[in-house]
Design a protein around this motif. Structure first.
Motif, PDB file in Angstrom:
ATOM      1  N   TYR A 181     -47.918  -2.152 -27.495  1.00  0.00           N
ATOM      2  CA  TYR A 181     -48.839  -2.417 -28.603  1.00  0.00           C
ATOM      3  C   TYR A 181     -50.266  -2.155 -28.144  1.00  0.00           C
ATOM      4  N   LEU A 182     -51.117  -1.773 -29.071  1.00  0.00           N
ATOM      5  CA  LEU A 182     -52.486  -1.387 -28.724  1.00  0.00           C
ATOM      6  C   LEU A 182     -53.513  -2.384 -29.268  1.00  0.00           C
ATOM      7  N   GLY A 183     -54.645  -2.409 -28.593  1.00  0.00           N
ATOM      8  CA  GLY A 183     -55.786  -3.184 -29.067  1.00  0.00           C
ATOM      9  C   GLY A 183     -55.934  -4.575 -28.488  1.00  0.00           C
ATOM     10  N   PRO A 213     -53.761  -6.620 -16.831  1.00  0.00           N
ATOM     11  CA  PRO A 213     -52.897  -5.627 -17.468  1.00  0.00           C
ATOM     12  C   PRO A 213     -51.676  -5.314 -16.603  1.00  0.00           C
ATOM     13  N   SER A 214     -50.596  -4.904 -17.263  1.00  0.00           N
ATOM     14  CA  SER A 214     -49.358  -4.552 -16.560  1.00  0.00           C
ATOM     15  C   SER A 214     -49.111  -3.053 -16.678  1.00  0.00           C
ATOM     16  N   LEU A 234     -53.551   4.926 -21.321  1.00  0.00           N
ATOM     17  CA  LEU A 234     -54.570   4.607 -22.316  1.00  0.00           C
ATOM     18  C   LEU A 234     -55.599   3.673 -21.704  1.00  0.00           C
ATOM     19  N   SER A 235     -56.667   4.262 -21.195  1.00  0.00           N
ATOM     20  CA  SER A 235     -57.745   3.474 -20.603  1.00  0.00           C
ATOM     21  C   SER A 235     -59.013   3.516 -21.443  1.00  0.00           C
ATOM     22  N   ASP A 236     -59.253   4.618 -22.133  1.00  0.00           N
ATOM     23  CA  ASP A 236     -60.492   4.792 -22.890  1.00  0.00           C
ATOM     24  C   ASP A 236     -60.328   4.557 -24.388  1.00  0.00           C
ATOM     25  N   GLY A 237     -59.101   4.355 -24.860  1.00  0.00           N
ATOM     26  CA  GLY A 237     -58.844   4.202 -26.289  1.00  0.00           C
ATOM     27  C   GLY A 237     -57.970   5.336 -26.789  1.00  0.00           C
ATOM     28  N   GLY A 281     -60.407   0.810 -28.772  1.00  0.00           N
ATOM     29  CA  GLY A 281     -60.828  -0.282 -27.903  1.00  0.00           C
ATOM     30  C   GLY A 281     -60.738   0.000 -26.417  1.00  0.00           C
ATOM     31  N   GLY A 282     -59.693   0.683 -25.973  1.00  0.00           N
ATOM     32  CA  GLY A 282     -59.548   0.999 -24.557  1.00  0.00           C
ATOM     33  C   GLY A 282     -58.938  -0.121 -23.740  1.00  0.00           C
ATOM     34  N   GLU A 283     -58.639   0.201 -22.484  1.00  0.00           N
ATOM     35  CA  GLU A 283     -58.087  -0.716 -21.477  1.00  0.00           C
ATOM     36  C   GLU A 283     -56.715  -1.281 -21.854  1.00  0.00           C
ATOM     37  N   ASP A 284     -55.964  -0.547 -22.665  1.00  0.00           N
ATOM     38  CA  ASP A 284     -54.602  -0.993 -22.988  1.00  0.00           C
ATOM     39  C   ASP A 284     -53.645  -0.739 -21.828  1.00  0.00           C
TER      40      ASP A 284
END
Length: 342
Positions: A181-183, A213-214, A234-237, A281-284
């Motif tokens: 899941y994102l965000g 984060p995992s 997915l680090s930047d969004g 948002g990033g950093e997922d």
């Protein structure tokens, strides 16, 4: 002083050029440096890790940097969580290549008044995550600085020379998918930045996604083994990272925003703003990947985590990304994704 190549846009400030413009300039200079050509180097710049051939395998190396007051606030994250995250962001790069992480090195720059106990807790976080994925810390360096810097270098390998995920392998007709899941991390950042008061069942999954984060190590390996060729973490969004894939692969993309798997806690906590947070948002540290329909259906069965198809790769030399809502109309998100100098 010898110059390897011409530096275009070097009369600009970094703030004018932006993070990715600066990366393009440096990558171009690296590619022009062919004085020490090495046939064993498979990827030197422009992907999640570097890669080189060694005997029967491919070696992967990545580096990340976390800077106090830029990437983290020590009033909002524990030293143990910070250590975990410092390793996690680099492990995620190895996951994005379908690799097996092996060793890590850390370079720390610390204010001289830093408590030794805090540094020990930082390393406890690093070692806790390292043990989970069988990654050994084999060295590092320490220096003095006005604020805390953490550089992480992680070395890994692929299972076989021909099994590696790259950003440059997307093909027209491929489906675009994400794991999980994102965000959530974007929600966690908004919570801690604004001291928002939420029920614990909403706050905890979002702040944990941000601070601990995992990385999808096993999932990345399964993608590579099952025939996926193109992926990144997915680090930047989502929109920003999909743009990286499109540029590297020289293709375009259509993204159906109504299919984006927004984290349930984010939907509840932030309502109508949740979708845009999931898009940019990033950093997922989930995996974004592309594959043909048959491979994608097999991947959905193979992975234990959710896999959601969110769009399709299309032929487009201009590498444009079109966002569509459920009615087929153009959708314009409010955010643009993370850029250090944007």
């Amino acid at each position: 002083m010898a110059h390897i190549g011409t530096c275009y846009n070097c009369d600009m400030k970094i703030s004018e050029l932006g993070e990715f413009g600066l990366i393009d300039i440096l990558a171009d200079l690296i590619k022009k440096d062919d004085t020490e050509s090495d046939p064993d180097i498979l990827i030197d710049a422009g992907d999640d890790t570097a890669a080189w051939q060694s005997d029967a395998t491919v070696n992967l190396t990545t580096v990340d940097c976390l800077v106090e007051n830029i990437h983290f606030d020590l009033d909002k994250i524990s030293w143990q969580e910070l250590g975990w995250k410092a390793l996690a962001v680099s492990l995620s790069d190895i996951a994005a290549m379908g690799g097996i992480p092996k060793y890590a090195l850390f370079s720390l720059a610390l204010p001289q008044e830093t408590n030794v106990e805090d540094v020990a807790e930082l390393y406890n976080g690093i070692l806790e995550l390292g043990q989970k994925y069988h990654v050994r810390v084999i060295g590092g360096n320490i220096s003095k600085a006005p604020v805390l810097f953490i550089d992480s270098i992680v070395y890994g390998v692929t299972e076989a020379p021909n099994i590696m995920l790259t950003r440059s392998s997307a093909m027209p007709g491929d489906e675009i998918a994400v794991t999980g899941y994102l965000g959530a991390a974007a929600g966690g950042l908004k919570i801690i930045s604004n001291d928002l008061v939420l029920a614990n069942n909403l706050k905890m999954p979002l702040t944990t996604a941000l601070n601990k984060p995992s990385p999808r190590i096993g999932e990345g390996q399964k993608l590579a083994a099952d025939g996926v060729k193109c992926a990144m973490d997915l680090s930047d969004g989502l929109t920003s990272d999909l743009n990286h894939i499109c540029r590297a692969s020289r293709v375009g993309a259509v993204l159906n925003v109504d299919t984006v798997p927004v984290h349930p806690a984010l939907k509840t906590a932030f309502g109508d703003n949740a979708l845009d947070m999931a898009l940019s948002g990033g950093e997922d540290y989930e995996l974004l990947f592309t594959a043909g329909h048959d491979i994608m259906e097999d991947i959905k069965k193979q992975l234990d985590c959710p896999v959601t198809v969110v769009g399709k790769i299309v032929a487009d030399d201009n590498c444009r990304i079109t966002l569509l809502d459920g009615s087929g109309k153009i959708y314009t998100p409010s955010g643009k994704g993370w850029n250090h100098f944007g």
